[in-house]
Design a protein around this motif. Structure first.
Motif, PDB file in Angstrom:
ATOM      1  N   MET A   1     -14.771 -53.294  -6.625  1.00 45.01           N
ATOM      2  CA  MET A   1     -13.498 -53.567  -7.257  1.00 45.01           C
ATOM      3  C   MET A   1     -13.593 -53.152  -8.726  1.00 45.01           C
ATOM      4  SD  MET A   1     -11.672 -57.277  -7.953  1.00 45.01           S
ATOM      5  CE  MET A   1     -11.051 -57.458  -6.311  1.00 45.01           C
ATOM      6  N   LYS A   2     -12.598 -52.539  -9.187  1.00 45.64           N
ATOM      7  CA  LYS A   2     -12.511 -52.195 -10.604  1.00 45.64           C
ATOM      8  C   LYS A   2     -12.126 -53.450 -11.397  1.00 45.64           C
ATOM      9  CE  LYS A   2     -12.974 -47.679 -10.167  1.00 45.64           C
ATOM     10  NZ  LYS A   2     -14.151 -47.006 -10.604  1.00 45.64           N
ATOM     11  N   ALA A   3     -12.649 -53.572 -12.604  1.00 46.37           N
ATOM     12  CA  ALA A   3     -12.354 -54.733 -13.446  1.00 46.37           C
ATOM     13  C   ALA A   3     -10.848 -54.904 -13.619  1.00 46.37           C
ATOM     14  CB  ALA A   3     -13.043 -54.600 -14.799  1.00 46.37           C
ATOM     15  N   LYS A   4     -10.122 -53.796 -13.749  1.00 53.99           N
ATOM     16  CA  LYS A   4      -8.667 -53.895 -13.936  1.00 53.99           C
ATOM     17  C   LYS A   4      -7.993 -54.560 -12.739  1.00 53.99           C
ATOM     18  CE  LYS A   4      -7.569 -49.315 -12.137  1.00 53.99           C
ATOM     19  NZ  LYS A   4      -6.941 -48.049 -12.381  1.00 53.99           N
ATOM     20  N   ASP A   5      -8.547 -54.383 -11.530  1.00 53.62           N
ATOM     21  CA  ASP A   5      -7.972 -55.015 -10.340  1.00 53.62           C
ATOM     22  C   ASP A   5      -8.199 -56.527 -10.361  1.00 53.62           C
ATOM     23  OD1 ASP A   5      -7.126 -52.511  -9.397  1.00 53.62           O
ATOM     24  OD2 ASP A   5      -9.022 -52.194  -8.333  1.00 53.62           O
ATOM     25  N   LEU A   6      -9.382 -56.941 -10.810  1.00 55.74           N
ATOM     26  CA  LEU A   6      -9.656 -58.371 -10.944  1.00 55.74           C
ATOM     27  C   LEU A   6      -8.748 -58.988 -12.001  1.00 55.74           C
ATOM     28  CD1 LEU A   6     -11.245 -60.937 -10.340  1.00 55.74           C
ATOM     29  CD2 LEU A   6     -12.974 -60.136 -11.961  1.00 55.74           C
ATOM     30  N   ILE A   7      -8.598 -58.326 -13.117  1.00 54.99           N
ATOM     31  CA  ILE A   7      -7.724 -58.817 -14.188  1.00 54.99           C
ATOM     32  C   ILE A   7      -6.293 -58.967 -13.664  1.00 54.99           C
ATOM     33  CG2 ILE A   7      -6.689 -58.201 -16.421  1.00 54.99           C
ATOM     34  CD1 ILE A   7      -9.484 -56.878 -17.043  1.00 54.99           C
ATOM     35  N   GLU A   8      -5.851 -58.025 -12.879  1.00 54.95           N
ATOM     36  CA  GLU A   8      -4.500 -58.081 -12.286  1.00 54.95           C
ATOM     37  C   GLU A   8      -4.369 -59.306 -11.384  1.00 54.95           C
ATOM     38  OE1 GLU A   8      -0.563 -57.041 -11.406  1.00 54.95           O
ATOM     39  OE2 GLU A   8      -1.880 -56.250 -12.964  1.00 54.95           O
ATOM     40  N   GLN A   9      -5.378 -59.571 -10.574  1.00 58.22           N
ATOM     41  CA  GLN A   9      -5.337 -60.732  -9.677  1.00 58.22           C
ATOM     42  C   GLN A   9      -5.324 -62.041 -10.460  1.00 58.22           C
ATOM     43  OE1 GLN A   9      -8.479 -60.558  -6.774  1.00 58.22           O
ATOM     44  NE2 GLN A   9      -7.895 -58.502  -6.115  1.00 58.22           N
ATOM     45  N   LEU A  10      -6.065 -62.078 -11.549  1.00 61.52           N
ATOM     46  CA  LEU A  10      -6.181 -63.307 -12.325  1.00 61.52           C
ATOM     47  C   LEU A  10      -4.914 -63.663 -13.088  1.00 61.52           C
ATOM     48  CD1 LEU A  10      -9.811 -62.919 -13.690  1.00 61.52           C
ATOM     49  CD2 LEU A  10      -9.015 -64.452 -11.870  1.00 61.52           C
ATOM     50  N   LYS A  11      -4.053 -62.708 -13.330  1.00 63.29           N
ATOM     51  CA  LYS A  11      -2.861 -62.999 -14.132  1.00 63.29           C
ATOM     52  C   LYS A  11      -1.874 -63.937 -13.439  1.00 63.29           C
ATOM     53  CE  LYS A  11       0.323 -59.228 -13.089  1.00 63.29           C
ATOM     54  NZ  LYS A  11       1.018 -58.087 -13.641  1.00 63.29           N
ATOM     55  N   TYR A  12      -2.062 -64.182 -12.142  1.00 61.22           N
ATOM     56  CA  TYR A  12      -1.165 -65.067 -11.400  1.00 61.22           C
ATOM     57  C   TYR A  12      -1.563 -66.539 -11.523  1.00 61.22           C
ATOM     58  CZ  TYR A  12       0.569 -60.723  -9.543  1.00 61.22           C
ATOM     59  OH  TYR A  12       1.103 -59.461  -9.428  1.00 61.22           O
ATOM     60  N   TYR A  13      -2.679 -66.805 -12.169  1.00 60.47           N
ATOM     61  CA  TYR A  13      -3.137 -68.176 -12.351  1.00 60.47           C
ATOM     62  C   TYR A  13      -2.770 -68.682 -13.738  1.00 60.47           C
ATOM     63  CZ  TYR A  13      -5.883 -67.395  -8.172  1.00 60.47           C
ATOM     64  OH  TYR A  13      -6.261 -67.111  -6.887  1.00 60.47           O
ATOM     65  N   LYS A  14      -2.575 -69.992 -13.847  1.00 59.28           N
ATOM     66  CA  LYS A  14      -2.342 -70.605 -15.144  1.00 59.28           C
ATOM     67  C   LYS A  14      -3.623 -70.486 -15.958  1.00 59.28           C
ATOM     68  CE  LYS A  14       0.866 -73.892 -13.173  1.00 59.28           C
ATOM     69  NZ  LYS A  14       1.046 -75.283 -12.734  1.00 59.28           N
ATOM     70  N   GLU A  15      -3.500 -70.380 -17.269  1.00 58.36           N
ATOM     71  CA  GLU A  15      -4.654 -70.176 -18.140  1.00 58.36           C
ATOM     72  C   GLU A  15      -5.673 -71.300 -18.058  1.00 58.36           C
ATOM     73  OE1 GLU A  15      -3.643 -69.218 -22.150  1.00 58.36           O
ATOM     74  OE2 GLU A  15      -2.478 -67.469 -21.563  1.00 58.36           O
ATOM     75  N   ASP A  16      -5.230 -72.531 -17.759  1.00 52.69           N
ATOM     76  CA  ASP A  16      -6.171 -73.645 -17.706  1.00 52.69           C
ATOM     77  C   ASP A  16      -6.542 -74.050 -16.283  1.00 52.69           C
ATOM     78  OD1 ASP A  16      -3.694 -74.668 -17.072  1.00 52.69           O
ATOM     79  OD2 ASP A  16      -3.902 -76.469 -18.289  1.00 52.69           O
ATOM     80  N   GLU A  17      -6.177 -73.231 -15.307  1.00 50.85           N
ATOM     81  CA  GLU A  17      -6.518 -73.521 -13.918  1.00 50.85           C
ATOM     82  C   GLU A  17      -8.001 -73.232 -13.665  1.00 50.85           C
ATOM     83  OE1 GLU A  17      -4.783 -72.575  -9.462  1.00 50.85           O
ATOM     84  OE2 GLU A  17      -3.706 -71.886 -11.222  1.00 50.85           O
ATOM     85  N   GLU A  18      -8.663 -74.161 -12.953  1.00 47.73           N
ATOM     86  CA  GLU A  18     -10.081 -74.003 -12.633  1.00 47.73           C
ATOM     87  C   GLU A  18     -10.236 -73.045 -11.449  1.00 47.73           C
ATOM     88  OE1 GLU A  18     -12.715 -75.204 -14.096  1.00 47.73           O
ATOM     89  OE2 GLU A  18     -11.889 -76.739 -15.405  1.00 47.73           O
ATOM     90  N   LEU A  19     -11.110 -72.072 -11.599  1.00 49.08           N
ATOM     91  CA  LEU A  19     -11.394 -71.105 -10.539  1.00 49.08           C
ATOM     92  C   LEU A  19     -12.894 -70.953 -10.385  1.00 49.08           C
ATOM     93  CD1 LEU A  19      -9.001 -68.196 -11.627  1.00 49.08           C
ATOM     94  CD2 LEU A  19      -8.565 -69.901  -9.862  1.00 49.08           C
ATOM     95  N   LEU A  20     -13.321 -70.565  -9.204  1.00 53.41           N
ATOM     96  CA  LEU A  20     -14.698 -70.168  -8.995  1.00 53.41           C
ATOM     97  C   LEU A  20     -14.668 -68.667  -8.745  1.00 53.41           C
ATOM     98  CD1 LEU A  20     -17.700 -70.681  -8.523  1.00 53.41           C
ATOM     99  CD2 LEU A  20     -17.140 -71.105  -6.117  1.00 53.41           C
ATOM    100  N   VAL A  21     -15.208 -67.916  -9.676  1.00 48.45           N
ATOM    101  CA  VAL A  21     -15.204 -66.459  -9.588  1.00 48.45           C
ATOM    102  C   VAL A  21     -16.636 -65.971  -9.751  1.00 48.45           C
ATOM    103  CG1 VAL A  21     -14.349 -64.310 -10.607  1.00 48.45           C
ATOM    104  CG2 VAL A  21     -12.889 -66.338 -10.590  1.00 48.45           C
ATOM    105  N   ALA A  22     -17.067 -65.171  -8.812  1.00 49.41           N
ATOM    106  CA  ALA A  22     -18.408 -64.589  -8.906  1.00 49.41           C
ATOM    107  C   ALA A  22     -18.273 -63.073  -8.917  1.00 49.41           C
ATOM    108  CB  ALA A  22     -19.262 -65.030  -7.722  1.00 49.41           C
ATOM    109  N   TYR A  23     -19.032 -62.433  -9.753  1.00 52.47           N
ATOM    110  CA  TYR A  23     -19.014 -60.974  -9.780  1.00 52.47           C
ATOM    111  C   TYR A  23     -20.382 -60.463 -10.189  1.00 52.47           C
ATOM    112  CZ  TYR A  23     -18.716 -61.295 -14.851  1.00 52.47           C
ATOM    113  OH  TYR A  23     -18.988 -61.561 -16.163  1.00 52.47           O
TER     114      TYR A  23
END
Length: 82
Positions: A1-23
């Motif tokens: 996955m390109k970093a830009k694709d991950l950034i695009e996916q992350l924009k749908y979450y609230k800034e303070d929402e807890e996520l588990l992301v591994a890369y």
């Protein structure tokens, strides 16, 4: 996955929402082979390795058992007042 694709996916979450992301980036992946003398991971080999493992289902399955185990432990600890 390109970093830009991950950034695009992350924009749908609230800034303070807890996520588990591994890369893994190439530099981090190389550290897994520190014990192999002379190991070189070329950009081409890295790109090929990504193509071989890109299945979203595969990665979700890899983490699901560990995550659900940790969720159960956290809920139990909360219930026990830890």
């Amino acid at each position: 996955m390109k970093a830009k694709d991950l950034i695009e996916q992350l924009k749908y979450y609230k800034e303070d929402e807890e996520l588990l992301v591994a890369y893994w980036d190439k530099e981090y992946a190389e550290t897994a082979f520190d014990d192999i003398e002379g190991f070189i991971l070329s950009d081409t080999a890295w790109a090929d390795a990504i193509k071989r493992t890109i299945s979203m289902d595969f990665w979700q399955e890899c983490a699901s058992n560990e995550l659900t185990d940790q969720v159960l432990l956290a809920v139990k600890a909360e219930e026990e007042g830890e």
